[in-house]
Design a protein around this motif. Structure first.
Motif, PDB file in Angstrom:
ATOM      1  N   ILE A   1       0.795  -1.136   0.106  1.00 52.13           N
ATOM      2  CA  ILE A   1       0.004  -0.017  -0.089  1.00 52.13           C
ATOM      3  C   ILE A   1       0.956   1.363  -0.026  1.00 52.13           C
ATOM      4  O   ILE A   1       1.518   1.301   0.845  1.00 52.13           O
ATOM      5  CB  ILE A   1      -1.047  -0.068   1.090  1.00 52.13           C
ATOM      6  CG1 ILE A   1      -1.928  -1.265   1.317  1.00 52.13           C
ATOM      7  CG2 ILE A   1      -1.836   1.339   1.230  1.00 52.13           C
ATOM      8  CD1 ILE A   1      -2.771  -1.255   2.508  1.00 52.13           C
ATOM      9  N   ALA A   2       0.770   1.945  -0.981  1.00 50.33           N
ATOM     10  CA  ALA A   2       1.783   3.067  -1.281  1.00 50.33           C
ATOM     11  C   ALA A   2       1.163   4.302  -1.508  1.00 50.33           C
ATOM     12  O   ALA A   2      -0.115   4.360  -1.662  1.00 50.33           O
ATOM     13  CB  ALA A   2       2.517   2.672  -2.504  1.00 50.33           C
ATOM     14  N   VAL A   3       1.678   5.554  -1.154  1.00 51.45           N
ATOM     15  CA  VAL A   3       1.098   6.712  -1.581  1.00 51.45           C
ATOM     16  C   VAL A   3       2.320   7.603  -2.246  1.00 51.45           C
ATOM     17  O   VAL A   3       3.590   7.315  -1.912  1.00 51.45           O
ATOM     18  CB  VAL A   3       0.751   7.350  -0.190  1.00 51.45           C
ATOM     19  CG1 VAL A   3       1.913   7.788   0.702  1.00 51.45           C
ATOM     20  CG2 VAL A   3      -0.129   8.537  -0.723  1.00 51.45           C
ATOM     21  N   THR A   4       1.967   8.576  -2.952  1.00 50.34           N
ATOM     22  CA  THR A   4       2.952   9.502  -3.634  1.00 50.34           C
ATOM     23  C   THR A   4       2.544  10.820  -3.119  1.00 50.34           C
ATOM     24  O   THR A   4       1.288  11.251  -3.092  1.00 50.34           O
ATOM     25  CB  THR A   4       2.687   9.400  -5.250  1.00 50.34           C
ATOM     26  OG1 THR A   4       3.104   8.384  -5.622  1.00 50.34           O
ATOM     27  CG2 THR A   4       3.769  10.473  -5.806  1.00 50.34           C
ATOM     28  N   THR A   5       3.406  11.549  -2.546  1.00 52.84           N
ATOM     29  CA  THR A   5       3.303  12.897  -1.860  1.00 52.84           C
ATOM     30  C   THR A   5       4.368  13.946  -2.083  1.00 52.84           C
ATOM     31  O   THR A   5       5.658  13.453  -2.514  1.00 52.84           O
ATOM     32  CB  THR A   5       3.030  12.777  -0.430  1.00 52.84           C
ATOM     33  OG1 THR A   5       2.831  13.872   0.407  1.00 52.84           O
ATOM     34  CG2 THR A   5       4.295  11.976   0.234  1.00 52.84           C
ATOM     35  N   ASN A   6       4.122  15.095  -2.155  1.00 60.68           N
ATOM     36  CA  ASN A   6       4.981  16.134  -1.901  1.00 60.68           C
ATOM     37  C   ASN A   6       5.600  16.468  -0.548  1.00 60.68           C
ATOM     38  O   ASN A   6       6.571  17.265  -0.100  1.00 60.68           O
ATOM     39  CB  ASN A   6       4.705  17.397  -2.567  1.00 60.68           C
ATOM     40  CG  ASN A   6       3.528  18.070  -1.793  1.00 60.68           C
ATOM     41  OD1 ASN A   6       3.002  17.861  -0.560  1.00 60.68           O
ATOM     42  ND2 ASN A   6       2.910  19.004  -2.477  1.00 60.68           N
ATOM     43  N   GLY A   7       4.974  15.765   0.391  1.00 62.68           N
ATOM     44  CA  GLY A   7       5.260  15.624   1.817  1.00 62.68           C
ATOM     45  C   GLY A   7       4.894  16.847   2.792  1.00 62.68           C
ATOM     46  O   GLY A   7       5.292  16.676   3.918  1.00 62.68           O
ATOM     47  N   ILE A   8       4.053  17.914   2.174  1.00 55.56           N
ATOM     48  CA  ILE A   8       3.596  18.680   2.920  1.00 55.56           C
ATOM     49  C   ILE A   8       3.040  18.614   4.237  1.00 55.56           C
ATOM     50  O   ILE A   8       3.027  18.828   5.348  1.00 55.56           O
ATOM     51  CB  ILE A   8       2.714  19.843   2.202  1.00 55.56           C
ATOM     52  CG1 ILE A   8       3.627  20.462   1.026  1.00 55.56           C
ATOM     53  CG2 ILE A   8       1.900  20.899   3.043  1.00 55.56           C
ATOM     54  CD1 ILE A   8       2.943  21.507   0.347  1.00 55.56           C
ATOM     55  N   ASN A   9       1.866  17.336   4.197  1.00 55.73           N
ATOM     56  CA  ASN A   9       1.103  17.023   5.015  1.00 55.73           C
ATOM     57  C   ASN A   9       1.662  15.621   5.844  1.00 55.73           C
ATOM     58  O   ASN A   9       0.875  15.035   6.702  1.00 55.73           O
ATOM     59  CB  ASN A   9      -0.183  16.809   4.666  1.00 55.73           C
ATOM     60  CG  ASN A   9      -0.852  18.235   4.462  1.00 55.73           C
ATOM     61  OD1 ASN A   9      -0.785  19.203   5.311  1.00 55.73           O
ATOM     62  ND2 ASN A   9      -1.598  18.425   3.190  1.00 55.73           N
ATOM     63  N   LEU A  10       2.856  15.153   5.385  1.00 54.38           N
ATOM     64  CA  LEU A  10       3.333  13.863   5.663  1.00 54.38           C
ATOM     65  C   LEU A  10       3.497  13.720   7.278  1.00 54.38           C
ATOM     66  O   LEU A  10       3.083  12.543   7.727  1.00 54.38           O
ATOM     67  CB  LEU A  10       4.611  13.756   4.897  1.00 54.38           C
ATOM     68  CG  LEU A  10       5.151  11.980   4.861  1.00 54.38           C
ATOM     69  CD1 LEU A  10       3.933  11.201   4.372  1.00 54.38           C
ATOM     70  CD2 LEU A  10       6.160  11.978   4.167  1.00 54.38           C
ATOM     71  N   THR A  11       3.977  14.827   7.931  1.00 56.91           N
ATOM     72  CA  THR A  11       4.186  14.713   9.301  1.00 56.91           C
ATOM     73  C   THR A  11       2.975  14.168   9.956  1.00 56.91           C
ATOM     74  O   THR A  11       2.940  13.414  10.838  1.00 56.91           O
ATOM     75  CB  THR A  11       4.889  15.858   9.718  1.00 56.91           C
ATOM     76  OG1 THR A  11       6.287  16.102   9.087  1.00 56.91           O
ATOM     77  CG2 THR A  11       5.402  15.717  11.292  1.00 56.91           C
ATOM     78  N   ARG A  12       1.960  15.010   9.572  1.00 56.09           N
ATOM     79  CA  ARG A  12       0.565  14.921  10.462  1.00 56.09           C
ATOM     80  C   ARG A  12      -0.126  13.797   9.971  1.00 56.09           C
ATOM     81  O   ARG A  12      -0.807  13.020  11.007  1.00 56.09           O
ATOM     82  CB  ARG A  12      -0.461  16.304   9.811  1.00 56.09           C
ATOM     83  CG  ARG A  12      -1.490  16.259  10.705  1.00 56.09           C
ATOM     84  CD  ARG A  12      -2.321  17.303  10.365  1.00 56.09           C
ATOM     85  NE  ARG A  12      -2.482  17.715   8.958  1.00 56.09           N
ATOM     86  CZ  ARG A  12      -3.445  17.373   8.203  1.00 56.09           C
ATOM     87  NH1 ARG A  12      -4.223  16.564   8.450  1.00 56.09           N
ATOM     88  NH2 ARG A  12      -3.471  17.628   6.739  1.00 56.09           N
ATOM     89  N   LEU A  13      -0.073  13.200   8.766  1.00 56.30           N
ATOM     90  CA  LEU A  13      -0.850  11.997   8.452  1.00 56.30           C
ATOM     91  C   LEU A  13      -0.018  10.790   8.557  1.00 56.30           C
ATOM     92  O   LEU A  13      -0.731   9.714   8.486  1.00 56.30           O
ATOM     93  CB  LEU A  13      -1.295  12.420   6.919  1.00 56.30           C
ATOM     94  CG  LEU A  13      -2.126  13.371   6.575  1.00 56.30           C
ATOM     95  CD1 LEU A  13      -2.348  13.780   5.366  1.00 56.30           C
ATOM     96  CD2 LEU A  13      -3.605  13.464   7.186  1.00 56.30           C
ATOM     97  N   LEU A  14       1.188  10.659   8.442  1.00 57.04           N
ATOM     98  CA  LEU A  14       1.692   9.395   8.418  1.00 57.04           C
ATOM     99  C   LEU A  14       1.489   8.467   9.438  1.00 57.04           C
ATOM    100  O   LEU A  14       1.201   7.307   9.219  1.00 57.04           O
ATOM    101  CB  LEU A  14       3.464   9.754   8.611  1.00 57.04           C
ATOM    102  CG  LEU A  14       4.221   8.595   8.074  1.00 57.04           C
ATOM    103  CD1 LEU A  14       3.879   7.876   6.821  1.00 57.04           C
ATOM    104  CD2 LEU A  14       5.658   8.940   8.105  1.00 57.04           C
ATOM    105  N   PRO A  15       1.526   8.608  10.656  1.00 59.10           N
ATOM    106  CA  PRO A  15       0.848   7.817  11.644  1.00 59.10           C
ATOM    107  C   PRO A  15      -0.324   7.120  11.363  1.00 59.10           C
ATOM    108  O   PRO A  15      -0.302   5.755  11.615  1.00 59.10           O
ATOM    109  CB  PRO A  15       0.947   8.558  13.108  1.00 59.10           C
ATOM    110  CG  PRO A  15       1.999   9.724  12.946  1.00 59.10           C
ATOM    111  CD  PRO A  15       1.868  10.125  11.337  1.00 59.10           C
ATOM    112  N   ARG A  16      -1.130   7.797  10.821  1.00 58.67           N
ATOM    113  CA  ARG A  16      -2.509   7.244  10.629  1.00 58.67           C
ATOM    114  C   ARG A  16      -2.356   6.098   9.549  1.00 58.67           C
ATOM    115  O   ARG A  16      -2.990   5.079   9.277  1.00 58.67           O
ATOM    116  CB  ARG A  16      -3.505   8.151  10.648  1.00 58.67           C
ATOM    117  CG  ARG A  16      -4.286   8.679  11.928  1.00 58.67           C
ATOM    118  CD  ARG A  16      -5.369   9.539  11.508  1.00 58.67           C
ATOM    119  NE  ARG A  16      -5.343  10.518  10.340  1.00 58.67           N
ATOM    120  CZ  ARG A  16      -5.752  11.813  10.474  1.00 58.67           C
ATOM    121  NH1 ARG A  16      -6.207  12.067  11.424  1.00 58.67           N
ATOM    122  NH2 ARG A  16      -5.594  12.434   9.455  1.00 58.67           N
TER     123      ARG A  16
END
Length: 123
Positions: free
Chosen positions: A8-23
């Motif tokens: 299960i993968a996601v592509t991101t620019n990372g802007i919200n990664l810190t907030r969303l990564l744990p979930r």
């Protein structure tokens, strides 16, 4: 989690990664593709079109790398006049991190035609 899925993968620019990564990780995420075209914070803001992100572009790579995800890849689109002078910096920055870096050639495209060619029916 769905039976039979290995990745299960996601592509991101990372802007919200810190907030969303744990979930996301809790939901089964085990791979991330990060679009990171520059290591220069001012250029990063320009590329993602958001002022005041207060997000170091390097942090977008380090956060998931430290969380030991199964697979982490950085996609860097190389653009003449913007970031081609950073290629060796990318190699140096990522050489000891548990990730792969993929340098991608910039391909101008307007959604229908390449910006470099005029279709025959439009000449």
């Amino acid at each position: 989690k769905l039976e039979g899925l290995k990745t299960i993968a996601v592509t991101t620019n990372g802007i919200n990664l810190t907030r969303l990564l744990p979930r996301l990780k809790e939901a089964g995420l085990n791979a991330i593709n990060i679009s990171l075209d520059t290591l220069v914070p001012a250029k990063f803001e320009f590329i993602v079109r958001r002022k005041g992100t207060n997000l170091s572009s390097k942090a977008t790579v380090l956060i998931p790398a430290r969380m030991c995800l199964l697979y982490l890849q950085v996609n860097c689109v190389v653009m003449r006049g913007l970031n081609e002078d950073e290629l060796l910096d990318f190699v140096d920055f990522t050489k000891d991190l548990p990730l792969d870096v993929r340098f991608i050639e910039y391909m101008p495209f307007d959604g229908k035609y390449s910006c470099f060619e005029i279709p025959h029916d439009m000449e």
